[in-house]
Design an enzyme around this catalytic site. Structure first.
Site, short mmCIF file in Angstrom:
data_model
loop_
_atom_site.label_atom_id
_atom_site.label_comp_id
_atom_site.label_asym_id
_atom_site.label_seq_id
_atom_site.Cartn_x
_atom_site.Cartn_y
_atom_site.Cartn_z
N VAL A 1 0.84 -1.21 0.00
CA VAL A 1 0.00 0.00 0.00
C VAL A 1 0.87 1.26 0.00
O VAL A 1 0.67 2.19 -0.79
CB VAL A 1 -0.96 -0.01 1.20
CG1 VAL A 1 -1.84 1.23 1.20
CG2 VAL A 1 -1.82 -1.26 1.19
N ASP B 1 -27.46 14.11 -0.09
CA ASP B 1 -28.67 14.91 -0.20
C ASP B 1 -29.20 15.12 1.21
O ASP B 1 -29.20 14.19 2.02
CB ASP B 1 -29.72 14.26 -1.13
CG ASP B 1 -30.20 12.92 -0.64
OD1 ASP B 1 -29.48 12.25 0.14
OD2 ASP B 1 -31.30 12.51 -1.02
N LEU C 1 -41.94 14.26 12.95
CA LEU C 1 -42.20 14.88 14.26
C LEU C 1 -41.00 14.63 15.16
O LEU C 1 -40.73 13.48 15.53
CB LEU C 1 -43.47 14.28 14.87
CG LEU C 1 -44.74 14.43 14.02
CD1 LEU C 1 -45.88 13.60 14.59
CD2 LEU C 1 -45.15 15.90 13.89
N HIS D 1 -4.32 -15.79 10.01
CA HIS D 1 -4.98 -16.52 8.91
C HIS D 1 -3.99 -17.56 8.39
O HIS D 1 -2.82 -17.27 8.17
CB HIS D 1 -5.38 -15.51 7.83
CG HIS D 1 -5.51 -16.06 6.46
ND1 HIS D 1 -6.30 -17.14 6.17
CD2 HIS D 1 -4.95 -15.67 5.28
CE1 HIS D 1 -6.20 -17.39 4.86
NE2 HIS D 1 -5.39 -16.53 4.32
N TYR E 1 -8.90 -21.37 -0.22
CA TYR E 1 -8.43 -20.98 -1.55
C TYR E 1 -7.12 -21.69 -1.86
O TYR E 1 -6.43 -22.17 -0.94
CB TYR E 1 -8.28 -19.46 -1.67
CG TYR E 1 -7.26 -18.85 -0.74
CD1 TYR E 1 -5.91 -18.80 -1.09
CD2 TYR E 1 -7.64 -18.30 0.47
CE1 TYR E 1 -4.96 -18.23 -0.23
CE2 TYR E 1 -6.71 -17.73 1.34
CZ TYR E 1 -5.37 -17.70 0.98
OH TYR E 1 -4.45 -17.14 1.83
C1 LIG Z 1 -1.53 -15.45 5.00
C2 LIG Z 1 -2.04 -14.28 4.25
C3 LIG Z 1 -2.48 -14.45 2.97
C4 LIG Z 1 -2.96 -13.38 2.25
N1 LIG Z 1 -3.35 -13.58 0.97
C5 LIG Z 1 -3.76 -12.55 0.24
C6 LIG Z 1 -4.12 -12.74 -1.11
O1 LIG Z 1 -4.02 -13.85 -1.63
N2 LIG Z 1 -4.60 -11.69 -1.81
C7 LIG Z 1 -4.71 -10.46 -1.25
O2 LIG Z 1 -5.16 -9.56 -1.92
N3 LIG Z 1 -4.35 -10.24 0.03
C8 LIG Z 1 -3.88 -11.24 0.79
N4 LIG Z 1 -3.53 -11.03 2.08
C9 LIG Z 1 -3.68 -9.69 2.67
C10 LIG Z 1 -2.51 -8.81 2.29
O3 LIG Z 1 -1.32 -9.50 2.46
C11 LIG Z 1 -2.47 -7.55 3.12
O4 LIG Z 1 -3.75 -7.00 3.23
C12 LIG Z 1 -1.55 -6.52 2.48
O5 LIG Z 1 -0.30 -7.10 2.20
C13 LIG Z 1 -1.36 -5.33 3.40
O6 LIG Z 1 -0.42 -4.45 2.85
P1 LIG Z 1 0.09 -3.21 3.69
O7 LIG Z 1 1.03 -2.48 2.83
O8 LIG Z 1 -1.07 -2.48 4.24
O9 LIG Z 1 0.80 -3.84 4.96
P2 LIG Z 1 2.25 -4.45 5.13
O10 LIG Z 1 2.67 -5.20 3.95
O11 LIG Z 1 2.24 -5.18 6.43
O12 LIG Z 1 3.16 -3.19 5.24
C14 LIG Z 1 3.15 -2.36 6.36
C15 LIG Z 1 4.56 -1.90 6.60
O13 LIG Z 1 4.60 -0.93 7.63
C16 LIG Z 1 5.81 -1.07 8.30
N5 LIG Z 1 5.69 -0.43 9.60
C17 LIG Z 1 4.79 -0.71 10.58
N6 LIG Z 1 4.99 0.09 11.65
C18 LIG Z 1 6.02 0.90 11.32
C19 LIG Z 1 6.68 1.94 12.02
N7 LIG Z 1 6.33 2.31 13.26
N8 LIG Z 1 7.70 2.57 11.41
C20 LIG Z 1 8.09 2.21 10.16
N9 LIG Z 1 7.49 1.22 9.46
C21 LIG Z 1 6.47 0.57 10.04
C22 LIG Z 1 5.99 -2.57 8.38
O14 LIG Z 1 7.31 -2.95 8.59
C23 LIG Z 1 5.45 -3.02 7.03
O15 LIG Z 1 6.47 -3.19 6.08
C24 LIG Z 1 -3.02 -12.11 2.82
C25 LIG Z 1 -2.58 -11.94 4.13
C26 LIG Z 1 -2.10 -13.00 4.83
C27 LIG Z 1 -1.61 -12.78 6.22
#
Ligand SMILES: Cc1cc2nc3c(=O)[nH]c(=O)nc-3n(C[C@H](O)[C@H](O)[C@H](O)COP(=O)(O)OP(=O)(O)OC[C@H]3O[C@@H](n4cnc5c(N)ncnc54)[C@H](O)[C@@H]3O)c2cc1C
Length: 825
Positions: free
Chosen positions: A15, A554, A654, A225, A256
């Site tokens: 993200v 609206d 009302l 998960h 899946y």
């Molecule tokens: C087992 C599993 C399977 C999944 N399979 C799928 C799938 O098949 N398809 C799909 O669409 N989604 C899937 N997901 C969901 C998906 O992986 C996540 O929703 C997505 O990767 C989240 O991305 P992100 O960038 O928000 O978080 P992250 O990838 O966790 O990135 C957040 C980052 O923030 C950093 N951070 C946190 N706190 C701090 C701080 N204080 N200072 C500096 N850096 C910090 C962390 O180090 C991390 O790198 C899966 C998740 C899991 C757990």
């Protein structure tokens, strides 16, 4: 490390990286991305996500966001290695219920513009030879679904952003924020402080913890998960490509699957929910609890709980018998975020300006959301309507950790369930009740929940109305099983009773705020499309537009004093919009009246007769005219009466202070009995408003649409001075190329429920918004967004519902009482 940047992004998961990519694309190059982990495999959820991208979603927005992800990653590579494998996606049905539901899902996919196909078991096996065709009834194929290589995409987007000037720093943890005068000024990190005007939290499962550092609540819940990879599958021996099989969902078992070279990846949502507090998640690999395989020591991975995987593994081997000869090579309980409504959490904090959040985003939506966030930050508005994911959509209770945990856990359990659009949450209930609740219970109300409120959908006590109809020789309404869920024929009886006599509707959950202060009139004049400078007592239906002319909401504005207005809103997003635009000089005050007041809608041709019995005030047509407000006494209860109706009948909203609520109900109830007054539920209310052509914001129109397209041009007064969105409307003109269109089905006994595709000449040209049986007009009604080219000249259209096509035609809008005779009576 640099000590200043215009924008700082916290988190370089999929993200953060996607937003950085899109921000730099929009020219914002003074950008710093920091991550506590090493770049670009940071150890967050994106570092281990298997990357399945199933684009079809009940939400049009989420599907649009996923489509952009596919387009983006498909066109991207890292040193020649693809970031997306468009192998297709298949959801199989193992039960008749699922097969039936896949037909609905097929409709959703096509409504939102995805190419999709329902295929036979043999056709599934043609594409995924490992599937046991005996176990399934068929599948839904979306050819453009596939696998996103999230780590690769993160690095590719990171490099692209770097090439445009952005800086990325790994192993840099944000430990605090500098905030002054309600604005973020910078972040503190383990490698020094950085000044910044804008900070975006993309910290995934650590988001709540990072939010707390800035004093803001981010309502998301990390949950474990299970995902595992098998040892080689014999049938795949020698596979040289990572993935050629379509990705596979077996939702009847909450599972899946995906190919990984000669092995298979298996994911399960079948297990108990495994919530974890963000505070308890380690931030680095060193202190991580450990797992198996190459995910070992990623801080977002918890130890694999093998017992939870026993049944899923059996189910996996039944669907894919070739897995029986394999074992789990590695397995984990990976952490990612769930929310109370299944949607992401996006937007700028109201308490700390310049501090933005993009949390609870799947890889699937990361490309689209990164773009939308970048547009929002740079241009002030995302290119896609994000109302369903807006940070400010939540009521206060929905920020509480207890609620987020309970609802996040339920959403985990239900992630692959067949969910009816009206299905309410199970817990916590009842949460918010109006003062009329005890009387509604006595009348046998069937409650559904919305925004935490218990709302009656019909009253069992009205069953006698059906018997009366049967005596008249008319048959009771019937529906097929899906449409009959959360519905009763009593709904129709209540609707008819409203038109024939009068009904009481509990309108308390309708959000209302008071806008007051010396600047109140100017403020509302500037924000709304209507003329607000009317006599005290005037009520105006008007629109809030954004700068691009899109409908933000609206609302109904009642001028109750020179500088005092009561505004009937659609929800918390409206309050946020008003707050956002409120002048800083203190000349405008906003007070949420929702909890302090209750509201009953008294509507129907006999409403005046009922009210007249218990008020000494003049409620005649001349005494209280249409779209006017007046303070009256209903017996001893002080009431603000607004003469308007969302159901298209004579009557009033009302409003009274909450503590008078029960008394008000009892007075009206007793006074109404000689006139045939009944209690009416949301089911009847909705049917009546649709046949009257009244739009529901969020269902029928949203910020993507302008008033002329939505059929709300009458609410725009171009001569009321400058207002937000006016310029854009002038540019757009009053002759749109698409329109919210009223359709009626040729067969009035058929019914659709909303979001179905509309076809012209066999081609999907639009989608349904609100749909209902029109009990008074005797027709089955569906409003739909359609290009005007398809609606001119009485074109033959069809609406597809669970695989069946219902002929429909464009009808006059509204169908009921277009002359407004009943409301003005
Ligand atoms: C087992 C599993 C399977 C999944 N399979 C799928 C799938 O098949 N398809 C799909 O669409 N989604 C899937 N997901 C969901 C998906 O992986 C996540 O929703 C997505 O990767 C989240 O991305 P992100 O960038 O928000 O978080 P992250 O990838 O966790 O990135 C957040 C980052 O923030 C950093 N951070 C946190 N706190 C701090 C701080 N204080 N200072 C500096 N850096 C910090 C962390 O180090 C991390 O790198 C899966 C998740 C899991 C757990």
């Amino acid at each position: 490390m640099q000590s200043r940047a215009q924008v700082v992004i916290i988190g370089c998961g999929v993200v953060g990286a996607s937003t950085a990519y899109h921000l730099t694309e929009l020219g914002c190059a003074d950008l710093l991305v920091v991550d506590q982990g090493p770049l670009f495999t940071t150890g967050g959820s994106s570092s281990h996500a298997p990357g399945l991208v199933f684009q079809t979603n009940p939400s049009r927005t989420m599907t649009q966001l996923a489509r952009h992800t596919v387009e983006l990653y498909q066109g991207m590579d890292l040193d020649g290695q693809a970031c997306y494998h468009p192998v297709g996606g298949i959801e199989v049905a193992a039960t008749p219920e699922r097969w039936h539901d896949l037909k609905r899902k097929y409709g959703l996919a096509t409504s939102w513009g995805l190419e999709a196909e329902l295929i036979s078991p043999a056709e599934v096996v043609e594409r995924i030879s490992l599937v046991d065709s005996q176990r399934i009834r068929g599948g839904l194929l979306v050819p453009s679904d596939g696998i996103a290589k999230s780590v690769r995409a993160v690095e590719a987007m990171g490099r692209a952003a770097q090439s445009r000037g952005a800086r990325f720093e790994g192993e840099t943890q944000v430990t605090g924020f500098d905030i002054a005068d309600g604005r973020v000024r910078g972040v503190r990190t383990t490698r020094g402080n950085v000044e910044a005007e804008t900070v975006l939290i993309c910290a995934g499962i650590w988001g709540p913890k990072v939010g707390r550092l800035a004093g803001i609540a981010i309502p998301v819940q990390p949950l474990g998960h299970q995902y595992a990879r098998t040892t080689p599958v014999g049938a795949l021996a020698g596979a040289t490509q990572e993935v050629t099989h379509p990705i596979l969902r077996h939702q009847d078992s909450s599972m899946y699957f995906r190919q990984v070279f000669d092995g298979y990846g298996v994911g399960s949502y079948q297990h108990r929910s495994l919530p974890v507090s963000a505070e308890d998640i380690p931030s680095s690999r060193r202190d991580a609890p450990g797992s198996r395989g190459d995910w070992q020591q990623m801080p977002s991975v918890m130890a694999f709980t093998a017992d939870d995987f026993k049944q899923p593994w059996q189910d996996a081997c039944e669907l894919l018998p070739a897995l029986r000869s394999t074992q789990l090579a590695d397995a984990m309980n990976g952490l990612f975020l769930f929310t109370s409504d299944g949607m992401p959490v996006l937007g700028e904090s109201r308490d700390v300006r310049g501090l933005w959040v993009a949390e609870a985003v799947w890889v699937t939506h990361s490309g689209g959301i990164g773009r939308a966030m970048a547009e929002w930050i740079v241009e002030g508005k995302p290119g896609v309507d994000l109302r369903e994911g807006d940070l400010h959509r939540f009521e206060a209770f929905a920020h509480s950790p207890a609620y987020v945990r309970a609802r996040g856990s339920q959403n985990f359990q239900e992630v692959y369930d067949i969910i009816h659009p009206l299905q309410p949450m199970e817990e916590p209930r009842p949460l918010r009740t109006s003062p009329f609740y005890p009387r509604q219970q006595e009348l046998g109300a069937y409650f559904l929940e919305a925004s935490g409120w218990e709302r009656p959908h019909w009253f069992e006590s009205n069953i006698g109305l059906l018997e009366r109809r049967a005596l008249d020789g008319q048959v009771a309404d019937e529906r097929e099983p899906w449409a009959a869920r959360y519905w009763s024929p009593i709904v129709g009886a209540e609707a008819r009773a409203t038109r024939a006599a009068a009904a009481l509707y509990d309108m308390t959950p309708l959000k209302r705020v008071e806008v007051s202060g010396l600047g109140a009139l100017t403020f509302l004049q500037r924000l709304t499309t209507g003329e607000m400078n009317k006599a005290v007592g005037a009520v105006t239906y008007t629109l809030l537009l954004d700068e691009r002319g899109g409908i933000r909401s609206d609302i109904t504005v009642a001028r109750l004093g020179d500088q005092r207005f009561q505004v009937g809103c659609n929800g918390p997003l409206d309050v946020d919009w008003l707050e956002h635009h409120r002048p800083a000089d203190g000349s405008v005050h906003l007070t949420d009246l929702t909890s302090a007041t209750c509201c009953l809608g008294l509507w129907g041709p006999k409403a005046r007769e009922v009210l007249g019995r218990i008020t000494g005030d003049d409620v005649s047509n001349d005494g209280l005219r249409f779209f006017r407000a007046k303070r009256i006494d209903v017996a001893e209860v002080p009431v603000t009466a607004l003469r308007l109706s969302y159901v298209g009948e004579l009557g009033w909203e009302l409003y009274a202070p909450t503590e008078y609520g029960l008394r008000l109900w009892d007075l009206l109830w007793a006074a109404g009995q000689p006139s045939g007054l009944v209690a009416g539920g949301r089911g009847a209310f909705n049917a009546l408003r649709v046949e009257k052509g009244y739009r529901s914001w969020g269902t029928d129109m949203w910020a993507e649409h302008n008033p002329y397209e939505a059929g709300l041009g009458f609410a725009v007064r171009m001569d009321s001075g400058d207002f937000v969105g006016r310029e854009a409307l002038l540019r757009a003109g009053t002759q749109p190329t698409r329109r919210l269109t009223c359709l009626v089905l040729d067969d009035p006994s058929k019914l659709v429920l909303g979001k179905e595709p509309v076809l012209a000449g066999g081609r999907v040209v639009g989608f349904v918004t609100s749909a209902t049986q029109g009990y008074s007009v005797g027709q089955s009604i569906a409003y739909a967004w359609l290009p005007t080219s398809e609606t001119d000249g009485g074109a033959m259209l069809e609406i597809e519902y669970f695989g069946q096509r219902y002929p429909a035609r464009v009808a006059a809008d509204p169908l009921f009482d277009p002359q407004m005779q009943r409301m003005r009576a």
